[in-house]
Write a protein that holds these residues in place. Structure first.
Motif, short mmCIF file in Angstrom:
data_model
loop_
_atom_site.label_atom_id
_atom_site.label_comp_id
_atom_site.label_asym_id
_atom_site.label_seq_id
_atom_site.Cartn_x
_atom_site.Cartn_y
_atom_site.Cartn_z
N VAL A 152 0.86 -1.19 0.00
CA VAL A 152 0.00 0.00 0.00
C VAL A 152 0.89 1.23 0.00
CG1 VAL A 152 -1.90 1.21 1.11
CG2 VAL A 152 -1.73 -1.29 1.31
N GLU A 153 0.74 2.06 -1.02
CA GLU A 153 1.59 3.23 -1.23
C GLU A 153 0.77 4.46 -1.59
OE1 GLU A 153 4.51 4.49 -1.21
OE2 GLU A 153 5.88 2.84 -0.73
N ASP A 154 1.44 5.61 -1.60
CA ASP A 154 0.77 6.85 -1.99
C ASP A 154 1.56 7.66 -3.02
OD1 ASP A 154 2.73 7.53 0.07
OD2 ASP A 154 1.88 9.55 -0.05
N GLY A 197 7.96 -6.76 -7.89
CA GLY A 197 7.03 -7.74 -8.46
C GLY A 197 5.84 -8.05 -7.58
N ILE A 198 5.41 -7.06 -6.78
CA ILE A 198 4.32 -7.25 -5.83
C ILE A 198 3.18 -6.30 -6.16
CG2 ILE A 198 3.67 -7.22 -3.39
CD1 ILE A 198 6.67 -7.59 -2.74
N ASP A 199 1.94 -6.79 -6.11
CA ASP A 199 0.77 -5.94 -6.37
C ASP A 199 0.77 -4.75 -5.42
OD1 ASP A 199 -0.12 -7.61 -8.35
OD2 ASP A 199 -1.71 -8.54 -7.14
N CYS A 200 0.37 -3.59 -5.96
CA CYS A 200 0.38 -2.36 -5.17
C CYS A 200 -0.96 -1.64 -5.28
CB CYS A 200 1.50 -1.44 -5.63
SG CYS A 200 1.66 0.08 -4.67
N ALA A 201 -1.50 -1.25 -4.14
CA ALA A 201 -2.68 -0.39 -4.07
C ALA A 201 -2.22 1.02 -3.75
CB ALA A 201 -3.65 -0.89 -3.01
N ARG A 225 -6.50 1.34 -7.15
CA ARG A 225 -6.53 2.73 -6.71
C ARG A 225 -7.66 2.87 -5.71
NH1 ARG A 225 -4.43 6.08 -10.92
NH2 ARG A 225 -4.98 7.88 -9.66
N ILE A 226 -7.37 3.42 -4.54
CA ILE A 226 -8.39 3.56 -3.50
C ILE A 226 -8.35 4.97 -2.92
CG2 ILE A 226 -8.35 1.10 -2.91
CD1 ILE A 226 -6.61 1.80 -0.49
N GLU A 227 -9.44 5.35 -2.30
CA GLU A 227 -9.53 6.66 -1.65
C GLU A 227 -9.21 6.58 -0.16
OE1 GLU A 227 -10.15 9.75 -2.98
OE2 GLU A 227 -9.90 8.74 -4.91
N ALA A 228 -9.49 5.44 0.45
CA ALA A 228 -9.27 5.27 1.89
C ALA A 228 -8.88 3.83 2.19
CB ALA A 228 -10.54 5.63 2.67
N LEU A 229 -8.17 3.63 3.30
CA LEU A 229 -7.63 2.30 3.61
C LEU A 229 -8.70 1.25 3.82
CD1 LEU A 229 -4.60 2.96 6.02
CD2 LEU A 229 -4.63 2.74 3.53
N ILE A 230 -9.88 1.64 4.28
CA ILE A 230 -10.92 0.66 4.55
C ILE A 230 -11.29 -0.11 3.27
CG2 ILE A 230 -12.87 2.20 4.19
CD1 ILE A 230 -12.49 -0.56 6.90
N GLU A 231 -11.04 0.50 2.10
CA GLU A 231 -11.33 -0.16 0.83
C GLU A 231 -10.42 -1.36 0.58
OE1 GLU A 231 -11.74 2.65 -2.52
OE2 GLU A 231 -11.81 4.22 -0.98
N LEU A 232 -9.34 -1.45 1.34
CA LEU A 232 -8.43 -2.60 1.18
C LEU A 232 -9.09 -3.91 1.58
CD1 LEU A 232 -5.15 -1.09 2.65
CD2 LEU A 232 -5.60 -1.60 0.25
N ARG A 233 -10.09 -3.85 2.42
CA ARG A 233 -10.72 -5.09 2.90
C ARG A 233 -11.20 -5.95 1.73
NH1 ARG A 233 -15.21 -7.68 3.36
NH2 ARG A 233 -15.63 -9.04 5.13
N ASP A 234 -11.88 -5.32 0.77
CA ASP A 234 -12.41 -6.09 -0.36
C ASP A 234 -11.29 -6.65 -1.22
OD1 ASP A 234 -14.96 -5.58 0.49
OD2 ASP A 234 -15.33 -3.95 -0.94
#
Length: 213
Positions: free
Chosen positions: A162-164, A176-180, A198-207
């Motif tokens: 998880v990056e910004d 070689g790792i998936d990145c949100a 691409r997400i707006e907030a960390l809670i979206e990582l759950r799905d």
């Protein structure tokens, strides 16, 4: 389904990117140099940091060394006095901890990291933390995330980063790792085409983690 999450720190878990820039801006202003924000962000994304502009302007290394210390002091002052919370982070981490093991992989120095987390509760959700002193080559090199992967004993396929920032994304892609990419107003860039999510907030990582996307 992802079983491991490697979080970037600054701009993802705490809102510190702007204050790091302001500390550098203040340190260079001390020697009569204006830090251009857009160029600063481009330099940071290439792993060059605050001092590329100083060197280009002919500032000598002794002065840069002195102002680097000033920048570090200014930054710690901001960490003590400014609001750096990101809304919803603790709640998101609590939820994610039910589904995955988590760690932090950051370019933050240990002293800054410890100061940030003196009175915060983020570390309770993490298996471990890797700070700048824990690896040799910084992002955008893949070493930081590969070090985290090895520490977990995880496969790349089971792991999510998880990056910004573009610099962090480059590190993840090179590993070689998936990145949100989570949205951050300060580090926002059009150059996120290689991100898996691409997400707006960390809670979206759950799905993403439980495979419901």
């Amino acid at each position: 389904m992802k079983k491991y999450i490697l979080f970037d720190h600054d701009g993802v878990l705490v809102d510190t990117e702007f204050w790091y820039y302001k500390a550098g801006e203040r340190a260079l202003a001390d020697v009569g140099l204006t830090l251009d924000k857009d160029r600063y962000l481009r330099d940071m994304n290439q792993g060059l940091g605050t001092w590329a502009q100083a060197r280009a302007a002919g500032i000598d290394e002794q002065t840069i060394g002195r102002q680097r210390k000033a920048r570090d002091d200014y930054y710690q002052e901001y960490l003590r006095t400014e609001s750096i919370e990101i809304e919803g982070v603790i709640e998101a981490l609590a939820e994610l901890s039910q589904h995955a093991r988590m760690a932090i992989v950051t370019t933050a120095k240990r002293a800054d990291f410890e100061l940030i987390h003196e009175k915060r509760h983020i570390r309770q959700f993490m298996d471990f933390v890797l700070v700048r002193e824990d690896y040799e080559l910084a992002k955008p090199h893949p070493e930081p995330y590969l070090t985290g992967l090895k520490r977990f004993g995880a496969t790349k396929e089971a792991t999510l980063i998880v990056e910004d920032s573009p610099r962090g994304l480059k590190s993840a892609v090179a590993a070689g790792i998936d990145c949100a990419i989570v949205h951050n107003d300060f580090t926002h860039s059009p150059d996120f085409s290689e991100a898996s999510y691409r997400i707006e907030a960390l809670i979206e990582l759950r799905d993403i983690v439980v495979g419901e996307t």
